[in-house]
Structure formats: structure tokens, C-alpha cells
Design a protein around this motif. Sequence first.
Motif, short mmCIF file in Angstrom:
data_model
loop_
_atom_site.label_atom_id
_atom_site.label_comp_id
_atom_site.label_asym_id
_atom_site.label_seq_id
_atom_site.Cartn_x
_atom_site.Cartn_y
_atom_site.Cartn_z
N SER A 99 6.79 24.71 -9.16
CA SER A 99 5.79 25.36 -8.30
C SER A 99 5.81 24.82 -6.74
N SER A 100 5.18 25.56 -5.86
CA SER A 100 5.08 25.09 -4.50
C SER A 100 4.30 23.67 -4.06
N LEU A 101 3.20 23.54 -5.10
CA LEU A 101 2.53 22.51 -5.04
C LEU A 101 3.28 21.16 -5.36
N GLN A 102 4.07 21.40 -6.49
CA GLN A 102 4.89 20.36 -6.77
C GLN A 102 6.02 19.90 -5.79
N HIS A 103 6.59 21.04 -5.28
CA HIS A 103 7.73 20.96 -4.34
C HIS A 103 6.98 20.15 -3.11
N GLU A 104 5.79 20.48 -2.57
CA GLU A 104 5.29 19.73 -1.53
C GLU A 104 4.88 18.39 -1.57
N GLY A 105 4.44 18.10 -2.98
CA GLY A 105 4.08 16.73 -3.40
C GLY A 105 5.21 15.88 -3.30
N LEU A 106 6.38 16.32 -3.74
CA LEU A 106 7.59 15.54 -4.05
C LEU A 106 8.10 15.45 -2.52
N GLU A 107 7.89 16.51 -1.84
CA GLU A 107 8.54 16.12 -0.22
C GLU A 107 7.73 15.14 0.33
N GLU A 108 6.36 15.12 0.33
CA GLU A 108 5.46 14.16 0.75
C GLU A 108 6.04 12.61 0.42
N ALA A 109 6.12 12.39 -1.01
CA ALA A 109 6.30 11.28 -1.77
C ALA A 109 7.87 10.82 -0.97
N GLN A 110 8.76 11.77 -0.73
CA GLN A 110 10.17 11.64 -0.22
C GLN A 110 9.91 10.79 1.29
N THR A 111 9.00 11.43 2.21
CA THR A 111 8.69 11.08 3.25
C THR A 111 8.06 9.73 3.37
N LEU A 112 7.27 9.41 2.42
CA LEU A 112 6.65 8.24 2.19
C LEU A 112 7.81 6.89 2.03
N ALA A 113 8.52 7.35 1.06
CA ALA A 113 9.70 6.77 0.48
C ALA A 113 10.90 6.34 1.71
N SER A 114 10.79 7.06 2.54
CA SER A 114 12.00 7.02 3.67
C SER A 114 11.29 6.03 4.71
N GLY B 167 0.73 -1.09 0.18
CA GLY B 167 -0.08 0.02 -0.07
C GLY B 167 0.93 1.28 0.00
N ILE B 168 1.87 1.33 0.58
CA ILE B 168 2.92 2.52 0.75
C ILE B 168 3.53 2.48 -0.56
N CYS B 169 3.83 1.56 -1.25
CA CYS B 169 4.44 1.76 -2.52
C CYS B 169 3.45 2.45 -3.61
N ASP B 170 2.32 1.92 -3.46
CA ASP B 170 1.22 2.47 -4.47
C ASP B 170 0.88 3.94 -3.81
N ASP B 171 1.14 4.35 -2.66
CA ASP B 171 1.05 5.85 -2.19
C ASP B 171 1.97 6.58 -3.06
N VAL B 172 3.07 6.17 -2.69
CA VAL B 172 4.63 6.76 -3.20
C VAL B 172 4.33 7.12 -4.69
#
Length: 352
Positions: free
Chosen positions: A68-83, A49-54
Motif C-alpha cells: 500500500s501507499s501508506l506502507q511505502h511512505e512509511g518505509l521511505e521515511e524510515a530510509q530517510t531517517l536511516a540515511s 533517539g534516531i535509532c528508536d525512531d527508525v
Amino acid sequence: MVALQGRIVDLEKQAGDPALWEDTSSAQTLLQRLSEAKETVASLQELSGICDDVDLTVDLANLEKTGSSLQHEGLEEAQTLASDLEGRLAALELRQMLNGPYDDRAAILSIQAGAGGTDAQDWASMLERMYTRWAERRGMTWRALYRSPGEEAGIKCVELEVTGPWAFGWLAGEKGTHRLVRQSPFNAKAARQTSFAAVEVMPVLEDLAASVEVPETEVEVSTMRAGGAGGQNVNKVETAVRIVHLPTGIAVRCQVERTQALNKALAFKWLKAKLLVLAQEKQREAAAGIRGDHVKAEWGQQIRNYVLHPYRLVKDVRTGKESSAVDDVLGGDLDGFMAAYLNWAQREARQA
């Protein structure tokens, strides 16, 4: 995962057999294995499930305007999930290394004071505290099966039964000699003192040991006063039991019950379990991996050094893993050392 789900179905079928509950110990062991199998499947499903979320989070971020800030926030969230995913995968990988035939069993951990006199007996009690704290940190339970107090301080020896998921698998790597260097609290001049204690670990195999026959002519049984808490009968009557298997030299002791008869019966179960392990391992090297050769608590035999003076450092001789957080380690923070051992043991097995 398919194989695990098939195993769950098989274990559930066994658990539904009314005859199983005639032996409470076997039933509890089976239920523990069923619970662990379900937990593993749940972990794998959660990781999926976490893989799918990433993947989804990255895709949504890339739909936003580049930079954009929205893209930056989205990629940061993906990085947190990946960690988070990386950490969970590492933990699961360690779990998969616990694949020995008895790794999922409860463990009997023995600590014996070695060279160093009173300091060594105090060191043995420090190790007892370290392992019981470790067990509690991991949600495991423990009980003292036998304890012999030191003459001035600490303990001469102790045997602990540790029960919990993969208890033997985690503790097996602790077998060996543990060396302490510190300023002696028992020396008026606070001289530097080196102390040793031996740790041995065995899996609990009571449910498999019933078929093992031990002729009375091959054992030596002795009794003694248990001492400590437990009521007047325990302290005044020789309720503690020690059994030595003469052909192998294996010794077991028990004082956990209130009567000599119950302690003797329990000690015989443990002896049979130890003999079963040896009987199932045809080669001496394989047996040493489970029971281990007799551990010598003396110079040149240590697997781990605990230095409190003149500097503070805990270092495992086998893996090279070290920590300057000595108090944390002695307080039960052993997961890093145990993980390092599992990785080291796997590398050694590949090279063998």
C-alpha cells in the motif's frame, strides 16, 4: 556513555573549585573540555533517539497493508531517517579518531614559503586564506601571531593560532609540504610555475608549560619591527620578538601584542609548550607525530598537490583523496581531505 558522564561530573567538580579561576587560561581550557564532553553525550543520546525512531517507523509501516501507499511512505521515511543516522554515525566515528593526547587543544599553524620565489610567497598567502576560511567554516576563531610579508607579493611566513573544538586534532594532518602548479601571475609569459610551502602544526599547551624551565643561556632572543596594523608604537618600535632554543633549534616568533615585553613573555610560553611536547615524548617517532621533523618545502617532499594548470585537481599523496573542485578546496573546504587523513592514519597505526 557512562564513562563520559563520569568525566563530566569530574570536570564540573574541578570547575567549581575557586582556585581554578586564579589561572584564566587553565579555566578556559577546562570549560572547553567540559563543553565538548557534554556535546558528545548529547550527540550519543540523539543517535539513540534516531535509532528508536527508525525501528518504530518500520514497525508502523509493516502494520499497513502490504504494497500500500501508506506502507511505502512509511518505509521511505524510515530510509530517510536511516540515511541521516548513517551520516551522523560517520561524523561521530571521525570524532572518536581524534583521541591523541593533545587533539582537543587549540593549534598553532605555521606556513613558510619555500622554493619558488615570489610565486611561493603568494602560494603561502593562499594557504593562509585557505586555513582561515576552513576555521571560520567550522565556527573556530583564529588570530595571526606573526606575519612576515613577501618582498613583492604574498608572505614569507605566518603563524596562526586556531582555537575551537579539536583544532589540533583536525589540523595535525596538514603538516607537510604543499605543492602548487599553475600559470604564474608574476611572469609576463604566464609560464607554468611550481611553488612550495611548508606547513607545521603544534598544540597550544600554555597551561601545562608553566613548570618547564628554560635557562637564559639556552636561548637567543632577537627583536624587530612588527609592521602592519597596530598603531604607531608597533610600527616604529621593535616590538616583535623571535626566540631560538639553541639545543633543539626550535624557534618561535610573536608580534601580536603592542609591547616588546608582552610579546617576549608570550613567545616564551609558546617555546615552553613546544619543549614540553618534546619532553613528554620519549621516542623520536612519537615526537615526530606531534611536532614533526622539520618540513622541507621542496621537490619530492609534498603531501598534497594543487594543480591549476594544465588541468585542475587537488590530490593528497598519502591518502589518494582528490577533488577537481579546486576553488572550493582553496576556499576552505578541507573536511573531506582531513577525514581521509584520519582514516588513513588509523589504518597505518594498525599495520605498524
